[in-house]
Design an enzyme around this catalytic site. Structure first.
Site, PDB file in Angstrom:
ATOM      1  N   SER A   1       0.843  -1.196   0.000  1.00  0.00           N
ATOM      2  CA  SER A   1       0.000   0.000   0.000  1.00  0.00           C
ATOM      3  C   SER A   1       0.875   1.240   0.000  1.00  0.00           C
ATOM      4  CB  SER A   1      -0.898   0.004   1.232  1.00  0.00           C
ATOM      5  OG  SER A   1      -0.111   0.180   2.392  1.00  0.00           O
ATOM      6  N   LYS A   2       0.202   2.363  -0.060  1.00  0.00           N
ATOM      7  CA  LYS A   2       0.910   3.636  -0.199  1.00  0.00           C
ATOM      8  C   LYS A   2       1.996   3.869   0.843  1.00  0.00           C
ATOM      9  CE  LYS A   2      -3.059   4.960  -1.320  1.00  0.00           C
ATOM     10  NZ  LYS A   2      -4.380   5.545  -1.514  1.00  0.00           N
ATOM     11  N   ARG A   3       1.780   3.338   2.033  1.00  0.00           N
ATOM     12  CA  ARG A   3       2.794   3.607   3.058  1.00  0.00           C
ATOM     13  C   ARG A   3       4.108   2.887   2.772  1.00  0.00           C
ATOM     14  NH1 ARG A   3       3.046  -0.351   7.197  1.00  0.00           N
ATOM     15  NH2 ARG A   3       1.565  -2.040   6.792  1.00  0.00           N
ATOM     16  N   HIS A   4       4.090   2.016   1.773  1.00  0.00           N
ATOM     17  CA  HIS A   4       5.327   1.320   1.419  1.00  0.00           C
ATOM     18  C   HIS A   4       6.091   2.033   0.322  1.00  0.00           C
ATOM     19  CE1 HIS A   4       2.847  -2.232   2.968  1.00  0.00           C
ATOM     20  NE2 HIS A   4       3.830  -2.097   3.813  1.00  0.00           N
TER      21      HIS A   4
END
Length: 482
Positions: free
Chosen positions: A252-255
Site C-alpha cells: 500500500s501507499k505507506r510502502h
RNA sequence: GGCCCGUUGGUCAAGAGGUUAAGACACCGCCCUUUCACGGCAGUAACAGGAGUUCGAUUCUCCUACGGGUCACCA
C-alpha cells in the site's frame, strides 16, 4: 476452446501495481493461447466513484500494451462493459435466483444489522429474513420498505472448487454468510455481478488476487444455482510491502509509490515495471533469463509457473531492472524519455545530446537526471581542500595548483575543444611533466565539475562546458587553491 | 477469534524422494578504468521446528510455530 480472461478493476482513480499484475497475468494467459482479453469496469460502488478514473485504467493498459479485445471503448458482443450500465441485467438475474430458491429479500435495517456485530466488528447476518412467508414479503414490498437481496447459502455440507494455483479449496457451508447480492440502492455487489458478467461474457478463466480465495466457494455456488459451468479459478499470491518496522502486509501507499502513474512519474519505465512485476509471483519454466518483452512473456507464460506464496515488492530490484532498461535504450529513445525530467536548462542541442549520452549509463531512473547534470549548468560551491587530494593519482593539495596551471596552458592553446583531442593533449602534457595522466585529469575534472563523482571523465566534461566556461572554472579552482 | 492459504539465503526465486540446493537483486572483494557507473571474475548467505512414511526426505503426511488473507449494502 480458447481462453477468455478479463481485467475487472474498480475506477478508484489510480492503478495499483498489484492490480496491474493481475491484468498482466490475465492478459498473458489468454494471449498465450490466442484467446480473448476483456476489460470490464466495476463501478457499482457509487460512493467510491471517481471521475475520470476509467481513463486512468484505459491509459495504463494502453501504455503497457495490455490491449483488450473487448471493453468500454472498443466494444464487443457482450457489452456494455461498464457495470453501472448493466443494472437491468443484474435485476433480472437476481429475480431469477429468488425464483430458483437461492436468494431472498431481506428487509432488515442497517441499525439492526450493526447491532448484530460484536465490538470487534466480526459477526455475520442472523438470517432473520431468510424464512419470511410470501405474505410477509409482499407486505413489506407493498409498504415500500427498503430491501436487499441475499444469497441463500446451504446450511450443511461442504463446497469446494479446484484452484489452478492452490489446488482444492474446501469450505464448510455453515461458514458461509448469506451475503448481499443486490444493495438497497438497486446496485449489485461485486459478489453478485462479477459472476453474472463473467458468465454472460464467456469468461473461462478468472484471474485475480488471492484475497478472493476464501470467498470463491460462494461464487461457485452461484454458478451452480444457475446451472452454469464454473470457470477455472486462478488466484494470485499477494504482493506485499515491507514497512519501516520490518513487518510485511498488502502493498500500500505507506510502502512507497504503488500506483503505475506514480512509478512513471518517479522515472521508471513502463517496460521495466511490467517486466519486474511479471516476475513477482511467476517464474518462467526452463530459462534463467529475466528479461522479457511482452511478446516473449506471452510465449512463455504458463499457469504452473505461478507461485503460491506472497512476494515482497523490492524497490531495489525494480530499480536495477529500470537501470538495465535505460541502458538498453537507443539514444533517441532515451532522449525522448528523458526530456520531461530535464527541467529548465540552457544546454544547446548538440551539448544536450552529449550530456544525455554521459548520463544514460549512469542512472537507474529518469528522475535522477537532474541531480546528475546540475554541475554542468552551474558550478557547485565546493571545498577544494577536500576534493583535490587523491592518493591513487598522487594528487595533493600542494601539487594540484601546478597541475591545474599546466592543464590551463594546454587547454587555452587547444585548437579544438573535443574530448578526444583534449585527452591526448593533456596526456602529452602529463608525460612532459613526468606525472600520471590521471593526476592531471583528476584535477581538471574536479575543477570543471566541483564534485568528486561525475557522469563522464574530465575531457568529456570540458567538451560539454566549452572552452570559455572550462577555463573560467579552472581559474576559480586556482583561486580556491591559493 | 473462526475459517482459508503460505513458509528454500536480507529480497525475488529454481527445485517435483537420492543435487556440491540453481540463478537474479542487495552486500563484500578483486580486475578494468580519466572519478563514478557499466562490464568481467570471485565470495558471504537458505530448505521454520518436531514427529512420522521411506534404504533415503527441501521434496510426501501430520502436528506446532510464525507470517498473511478473509469474515462489509468495498471490490
Amino acid at each position: 476452446m480458447k481462453p477468455v480472461t478479463r481485467f475487472a478493476p474498480s475506477p478508484t482513480g489510480y492503478m495499483h501495481i498489484g492490480n496491474l499484475r493481475s491484468a498482466l497475468y490475465a492478459f498473458l494467459l489468454s494471449k498465450h493461447e490466442g484467446g480473448t482479453f476483456i476489460l470490464r469496469i466495476e463501478d457499482t460502488d457509487r460512493e467510491r466513484f471517481v471521475e475520470g478514473a476509467t481513463d486512468v485504467i484505459k491509459e495504463t493498459l494502453k501504455i503497457t500494451g495490455l490491449t483488450y479485445d473487448e471493453g468500454p471503448d472498443v466494444g464487443g458482443e457482450h457489452g456494455p462493459y461498464i457495470q453501472s450500465e448493466r443494472l437491468p441485467i443484474y435485476r433480472e438475474y437476481a429475480k431469477k435466483l429468488i425464483d430458483l430458491g437461492h436468494a431472498y429479500y431481506c428487509f432488515c435495517s442497517k441499525e439492526r444489522l450493526e447491532s448484530l456485530h460484536g465490538e470487534d466488528g466480526v459477526g455475520g447476518y442472523d438470517r432473520h429474513c431468510r424464512n419470511l412467508t410470501q405474505e410477509e414479503i409482499d407486505a413489506e414490498l407493498a409498504k415500500g420498505t427498503p430491501y436487499v437481496i441475499r444469497q441463500k447459502m446451504p446450511e450443511e455440507g461442504v463446497t469446494s472448487y479446484v484452484d489452478a494455483v492452490y489446488g482444492e479449496i474446501s469450505t464448510e457451508n455453515k461458514e458461509l454468510q448469506d451475503q448481499i447480492l443486490m444493495k438497497a440502492d438497486g446496485y449489485p455487489t461485486y459478489n453478485f455481478c462479477h459472476v453474472i458478467d463473467d458468465h454472460l461474457m464467456g469468461v473461462t478463466h478468472v484471474v485475480r488476487g488471492c484475497e478472493y480465495l476464501t470467498s470463491t466457494p460462494k461464487y461457485a455456488l452461484l454458478y451452480d444455482a444457475y446451472g452454469w459451468e464454473r470457470p477455472t479459478y486462478i488466484h494470485l499470491p499477494l504482493m506485499m510491502g515491507r514497512g519501516a518496522d520490518g513487518t510485511v502486509s498488502k502493498l500500500s501507499k505507506r510502502h512507497g509509490a504503488v500506483s503505475f502513474a506514480a512509478l512513471l512519474a518517479d522515472g521508471y519505465l513502463s517496460e521495466a515495471i511490467i517486466n519486474y512485476i511479471a516476475l513477482l509471483g511467476w517464474c518462467p519454466k526452463g530459462t534463467e533469463n529475466e528479461f522479457f518483452t511482452l511478446e516473449e512473456m506471452i510465449r512463455v507464460f504458463t499457469v504452473d509457473g505461478i507461485n503460491k506464496s506472497s512476494a515482497v515488492f523490492d524497490y531495489e530490484k525494480l530499480l536495477w531492472f529500470n537501470g538495465e532498461y535505460i541502458r538498453r535504450m537507443t539514444p533517441m529513445a532515451f532522449k525522448e524519455a528523458a526530456l520531461p525530467f530535464l527541467g529548465e536548462h540552457s544546454l544547446p542541442e548538440d551539448k544536450l545530446d552529449m550530456v544525455l549520452s554521459l548520463v544514460q549509463p549512469r542512472i537507474e531512473k529518469l528522475s535522477q537526471i537532474r541531480e546528475k547534470i546540475g554541475f554542468f549548468l552551474t558550478l557547485p560551491d565546493y571545498d577544494a581542500t577536500a576534493l583535490f587530494p587523491n592518493k591513487k593519482n598522487k594528487v595533493t593539495l600542494e601539487n594540484a595548483k601546478d597541475l591545474l596551471l599546466a592543464a590551463r596552458d594546454t587547454l587555452s592553446e587547444a585548437p579544438e575543444f573535443k574530448s578526444d583531442a583534449l585527452f591526448a593533449a593533456l596526456g602529452a602534457k602529463a608525460e612532459e611533466l613526468a606525472v600520471k595522466a590521471g593526476a592531471i585529469l583528476w584535477c581538471v575534472r574536479i575543477a570543471a565539475s566541483g564534485q568528486a563523482v561525475t557522469p563522464g571523465g574530465a575531457t568529456e566534461i570540458l567538451e560539454v562546458l566549452g572552452k570559455d566556461e572550462s577555463l573560467l572554472r579552472i581559474d576559480e579552482a586556482l583561486k580556491k587553491l591559493s
